[in-house]
Design an enzyme around this catalytic site. Sequence first.
Site, PDB file in Angstrom:
ATOM      1  N   HIS A  57       0.818  -1.217   0.000  1.00 36.36           N
ATOM      2  CA  HIS A  57       0.000   0.000   0.000  1.00 36.36           C
ATOM      3  C   HIS A  57       0.847   1.260   0.000  1.00 36.36           C
ATOM      4  O   HIS A  57       0.341   2.350  -0.270  1.00 36.36           O
ATOM      5  CB  HIS A  57      -0.985  -0.003   1.186  1.00 36.36           C
ATOM      6  N   ASP A  72       0.505  -7.586   1.277  1.00 36.32           N
ATOM      7  CA  ASP A  72       0.875  -6.196   1.520  1.00 36.32           C
ATOM      8  C   ASP A  72       2.388  -6.006   1.547  1.00 36.32           C
ATOM      9  O   ASP A  72       2.926  -5.306   2.415  1.00 36.32           O
ATOM     10  CB  ASP A  72       0.240  -5.690   2.822  1.00 36.32           C
ATOM     11  N   SER A  75       4.912   2.242   7.972  1.00 38.24           N
ATOM     12  CA  SER A  75       4.645   1.165   7.013  1.00 38.24           C
ATOM     13  C   SER A  75       5.901   0.780   6.247  1.00 38.24           C
ATOM     14  O   SER A  75       6.601   1.635   5.708  1.00 38.24           O
ATOM     15  CB  SER A  75       3.578   1.607   6.009  1.00 38.24           C
TER      16      SER A  75
END
Length: 556
Positions: free
Chosen positions: A137, A168, A246
């Site tokens: 993402h 992911d 992230s």
Amino acid sequence: MGSDGKRKKRGRKSKTQTTLDPTTSTINDEVFSVNNVEIVNSATPTSANHLENRRGRPKKRLRRSPEKTPPLINGEIGVGTPVEGVARVVPAMDAVVKVFCVHTEPNFSLPWQRKRQYSSSSSGFVIGGRRVLTNAHSVEHYTQVKLKKRGSDTKYLATVLAIGTECDIALLTVNDDEFWEGVSPVEFGELPSLQDAVTVVGYPIGGDTISVTSGVVSRIEILSYVHGSTELLGLQIDAAINSGNSGGPAFNDKGECVGIAFQSLKHEDAENIGYVIPTPVIKHFIQDFEKKGAYTGFPFLGIEWQKMENPDLRVAMGMKPDQKGVRIRRVDPTALESEVLQPSDIILSFDGVDIANDGTVPFRHGERIGFSYLISQKYTGDNAAIKVLRNSKTLEFVIKLSTHRRLIPSHVKGKPPSYYIIAGFVFTTVSVPYLRSEYGKEYEFEAPVKLLDKLLHSMPKSPDEQIVVVSQVLVADINIGYEELVNTQVLAFNGKPVKNLKSLANMVESCDDEFLKFDLEYDQIVVLRMKTAKEATVDILTTHCIPSAISDDLKP
């Protein structure tokens, strides 16, 4: 959605919601959450592992222990500090990079154009083979990706090698040799145990320098991956994971990478709950890419199953006292396993591992885990042995595993949306990004009930089946009386069933009947004169500055 095709609010929001957020941040420090999903109504259609809605329960007071601030030595946090685990991580910190990405997302509501581009920042880290790992993402719908090393003022252009939406994870590389000078790749460690110390390193919001947070592993189980709408093995930790973390690595006390930070829990009754993609999932992604030259995905069994914990149910299904397993409720007719598996079969074991009545299998000492973990350890195209009980007889099959296709896909994987326009009627296909574009991040409450039912429960009848809808009507003289049609499924054209958008476009384009008749849901019909409809389309496209009446992927 009522009989007139208007949007209507469906359901109501729970006062207490549990949300998992991917933790990429925008450049201006605003939280960027690509796929906020209310876990109370998970986007995973067959998920049985939803987080619990705690509404109505007494709130727990969470006490926070006094924070120990590591001393600052030479401007570096943690260098020479007595805090266990942090000092050992310092050499590996140089492999952590900051990821800058410019995104240009498709506009699913106006599929002939794209949205305004925006920028985001996240984290990544260097691994062997001149490659960098980050979250999927973090680089989804990328136009440009740049990387900056710790302590450097130079941003290097990166190339995206693979994007794994289900897990992911994304794999990047940099062609400039200067980027790799003085950087040692991180080493991967084994899956940690409960209470093992972990240190999350990355570039969260609030500064441009590296940030370190420490905690312990508090849970290991099959987690709902928000971005991928899948369920894979995950680690829950109590270290803070904020926007921008992230893609950053989580290290153990030996300085080995044991995971990738990717989402956090936002809930009024919980604090400091973050989630990490563990090394088994990371290694599966990397080995899949190395074996096949591209990411092919995680295999899934195309079934829905039921627990067999009730003793009367087990007796009725012909199970012996020493037999355990789960009952197959439905089998995806497009899946390869539909050739051998049947509804009401009892799955006793997978690849020689016995399955319990609650759907779990032994994991480690004192731990059990959902049997989907065994499937996720395999690769697409692999064979697996499966033992079932059918009519009180034990049968064994060898099935070939493949990826699972949903009727309403969770991702379009970078492809622009398909569309077809005739007489101002905009036809397109339904996907989760489309629902999110039309109804916002709370689409589970706002979207029409029939579309949500298909999202959660429907299975495709053929490999190329799609849900085709009239997205909107671009108002013109020819479509008077149809202006209020919104997101209504198209069932048939001139008496022929509509299987997918391409078949509809082909039927309309090749039609030589006097009238075009579309059968819609709720027993509605649209009838247009063929000749005037095609003539009006040209003017409508010009009025709305639409370059083509049909998307490139549908053109012959």
